[in-house]
Structures are given as C-alpha cells and as structure tokens.
Scaffold this active site. Structure first.
Site, PDB file in Angstrom:
ATOM      1  CB  THR A 196      -9.769  75.712  27.942  1.00 12.26           C
ATOM      2  OG1 THR A 196      -9.872  74.502  27.232  1.00 12.26           O
ATOM      3  CG2 THR A 196      -8.330  76.021  28.266  1.00 12.26           C
ATOM      4  N   GLY A 247     -10.488  77.803  22.756  1.00 15.06           N
ATOM      5  CA  GLY A 247     -11.267  77.757  21.523  1.00 15.06           C
ATOM      6  C   GLY A 247     -10.994  76.461  20.795  1.00 15.06           C
TER       7      GLY A 247
HETATM    8  N1  ASP Z   1      -8.663  74.851  23.232  1.00 13.84           N
HETATM    9  C1  ASP Z   1      -9.131  73.651  23.880  1.00 13.84           C
HETATM   10  C2  ASP Z   1      -8.790  72.478  22.991  1.00 13.84           C
HETATM   11  O1  ASP Z   1      -8.937  72.567  21.791  1.00 13.84           O
HETATM   12  C3  ASP Z   1     -10.589  73.665  24.140  1.00 13.84           C
HETATM   13  C4  ASP Z   1     -11.084  74.837  24.969  1.00 13.84           C
HETATM   14  O2  ASP Z   1     -10.599  75.941  24.811  1.00 13.84           O
HETATM   15  O3  ASP Z   1     -11.969  74.621  25.802  1.00 13.84           O
HETATM   16  O4  ASP Z   1      -8.433  71.451  23.521  1.00 13.84           O
END
Ligand code: ASP
Length: 347
Positions: A196, A247
């Site tokens: 992300t 995360g």
């Molecule tokens: N936090 C994001 C989610 O759970 C994933 C990521 O951080 O890449 O959608």
C-alpha cells in the site's frame, strides 16, 4: 473565558483552532513487508527512484506554499502510477482476478475526509477520495456509485486491464495454490506482502494531512475492504498528528490504529515515536497482526515504525534531501531504524 477554554479543549483533542507557521515536512510509504532476498537490483533501483520522485513532487507543493493535502495527493499519485506498488497500476488481484482499489484522505486542520472503496476503473483513487471530500457532502463512496461520482466530477476512468501487471498476477496464482485445501473462512497464518502507499504532510501554515491508497490484500474475497480507506484505521489526521498505515488491515481496523496513535499524541501527550511504536509494534502484533505506519506531528517529528522485514519509506524536510529506505536494517534518518524492538526503546 469560556471561549478560551473551548479553544484549548479543541486544541488538546487535536482539533485545529488556528494555523501557525511551520517548517514543511513530507513523509511517505510504499508498503510494509518488503523482503530483501526477494528484491532484484533492478526492482530496488526502480522503487528507490519512485519514492524519491514522490517526495520531490509532493515537497514541491509544500515549497510553493500549497496545503499539506496537495502534497499528499501529489506524492501518492506518483506511487499509484508506478507498477511497483500495490496501489493504482500494479495493485494486487482479488480471488476473482480483479483489481479492487481503496483510498482515503484527511485534512487535519478541518477534520474533513474523503474515502472510496472497491473501485475498478479509477486511474488515481486518491484523486477520487479527494473529490469526495471537496465536492460531495459525503465521506465514503463505494463501488459503482463511487465510479458514477468519478464520472460526474471528471476524474479519469480507465479500462480495468490498465491495473494489471504480470508480477501481481503470478502472486495471485501462488496464493490460489496455497489456498487449495484451506477452508474458505480459515484465517491465513501471517500476511507478509503489503505494498500500500501513503503520505503525511505538514505545510508552512502548520496544517497536517494524511492519505492512503491500496489494492488491498492479494486473494481478497467477498468485497473485502481493509483499513486504508477507513478513517481512523489506516488513515487519520488532526491538528496535532497525521498517520498512514500499511499492513494486515483487519488488525488496523480493530485497533483503530491511526486514530489511536493520534489520540495518544494529542490527548495523552505521548511523544510521537512512542505512540506509533506502542500501537504498531506492540498492540497489533499482540493480537496477531503485522505491518507498519508513517506518522508526523505538528512540530515536524517523524516516525516510521514497522515489524516486517522492511517497509518502503521516505521523508523530506526543508533541505530538500530525499531520505529513502527499504529494509529494516537501513537507517532512514528518523532515529528509529530498527523494527519491532523500537517499541521497547522508544523515548
Ligand atoms: N493495509 C492494506 C489492507 O489491508 C494492505 C497493505 O498495507 O498493503 O488492505
């Protein structure tokens, strides 16, 4: 006297009562979970170049006296357009082989926010989140409705194939193989790859903003939405603190992670580094989650804690130097280069 007390109470809660001169700072992340041995030199070079470009584009806004919100959107659009990050082009695939994008933005000065979830055709989801905040009376729009709104306000739509990259497709194939034999509701043991993107900024008027954009998690099903577009979970800003997370989203939602960090900073007067480390490196892992975050306070203090092998991250201050780091053992210039253990040693 009553008015004065009210203003102090609002400021204590992190709710802006007036702006003040500040030295601009921009902090970005491109996702937690990077694993050194899986990185090729070419990919590493491309990721560092993209993070540097995002810092330069975002900081140019701050230098020009633009609001923190503009720096956040400028930095995030660079990362959304780059296929190396799990946002915009290069987003991860759902179980059904689609790209479903989520994003949010928040202005810490006004506490206005905009968010979108589950869109398939919006080239830059962060721009749509911003439009929801600026041009609608709502905070969060999802799916087809969000795309209809995008069309109405002139946000660029693309064919869903625009988001596809071979690397992400192969990641889905691998996840599907690992899925075979697992019951549909069974939890995965650990989530390792994220990617992300997010940004937090402090502008010359002392205003803070935060934004996050993501494709979510590989192999997600049933319209799953993570923390990134949930105000307070993956994205939050008030007048004293701004946070963007990356995360295992379910844990960030359950701990209301971004809001929790900011409340510790603005209400409980916990130093930023300690507050961020407590939530990211203690609370979330204690529940079984993992990931990282970037955090910034109104004095320009920066914190970038994570408990994965690495986190794509960077920041820029008034000297215009792009501080970029990818791995856990790499000094990112914030004084807390080490993951996880930072929680017990943070001031
Ligand atoms: N936090 C994001 C989610 O759970 C994933 C990521 O951080 O890449 O959608």
């Amino acid at each position: 006297m009553k008015l004065r007390r009210l203003l102090i109470a609002l400021a204590a809660m992190g709710i802006a009562t007036m702006s003040h001169a500040a030295t601009p700072v921009l902090v970005i992340h491109g996702g937690a979970g990077v694993i050194k041995r899986e990185m090729s030199p070419a990919k590493e070079k491309a990721v560092r170049a993209a993070l540097t470009q995002a810092l330069q584009n975002g900081y140019a806004q701050l230098k020009a006296g633009k609001p923190a919100l503009d720096a956040v959107t400028a930095a995030i659009t660079v990362l959304e357009d780059d296929p190396n990050f799990n946002a915009g082009k290069g987003a991860v695939f759902t179980h059904d082989g689609k790209n479903e994008l989520d994003a949010a933005i928040m202005d810490g000065f006004t506490l206005k926010a905009g968010a979108i979830a589950g869109v398939h055709r919006v080239k830059n989801p962060i721009l749509l989140a911003r439009a929801v905040m600026d041009k609608s009376s709502h905070v969060m729009l999802v799916g087809d409705g969000a795309e209809a709104f995008a069309k109405d306000v002139g946000i660029e739509l693309v064919d869903p194939s625009y988001f596809r990259t071979e690397e992400r497709w192969q990641q889905l194939q691998k996840a599907l193989k690992e899925d075979a034999g697992r019951k549909p509701h069974a939890d995965v043991e650990t989530a390792k790859h994220f990617g992300t993107v997010g940004a937090v900024a402090l502008d010359a008027q002392g205003r803070l903003a935060a934004g996050t954009s993501t494709g979510g998690m590989t192999d997600k099903r049933w319209g799953r939405v993570g923390d990134s577009p949930i105000i307070g979970a993956g994205t939050y800003a008030n007048s004293g603190c701004a946070v963007s997370g990356t995360g295992w989203g379910e844990y960030y939602i359950r701990t209301v992670a971004a809001h929790e960090i900011c409340m510790r900073v603005t209400l409980m007067r916990v130093p930023l580094k300690r507050a961020a480390a407590e939530v990211i490196n203690q609370e979330i892992p204690s529940m079984g989650g993992n990931g990282g975050a970037i955090a910034l306070d109104a004095s320009g203090n920066v914190s970038m804690p994570f408990n994965t092998d690495g986190m794509y991250r960077g920041w820029m201050g008034v000297d215009g130097v792009a501080h970029v780091a990818l791995y856990g053992d790499e000094d990112d210039g914030t004084g807390d280069p080490l993951p996880a253990s930072a929680a017990s040693t943070a001031p």
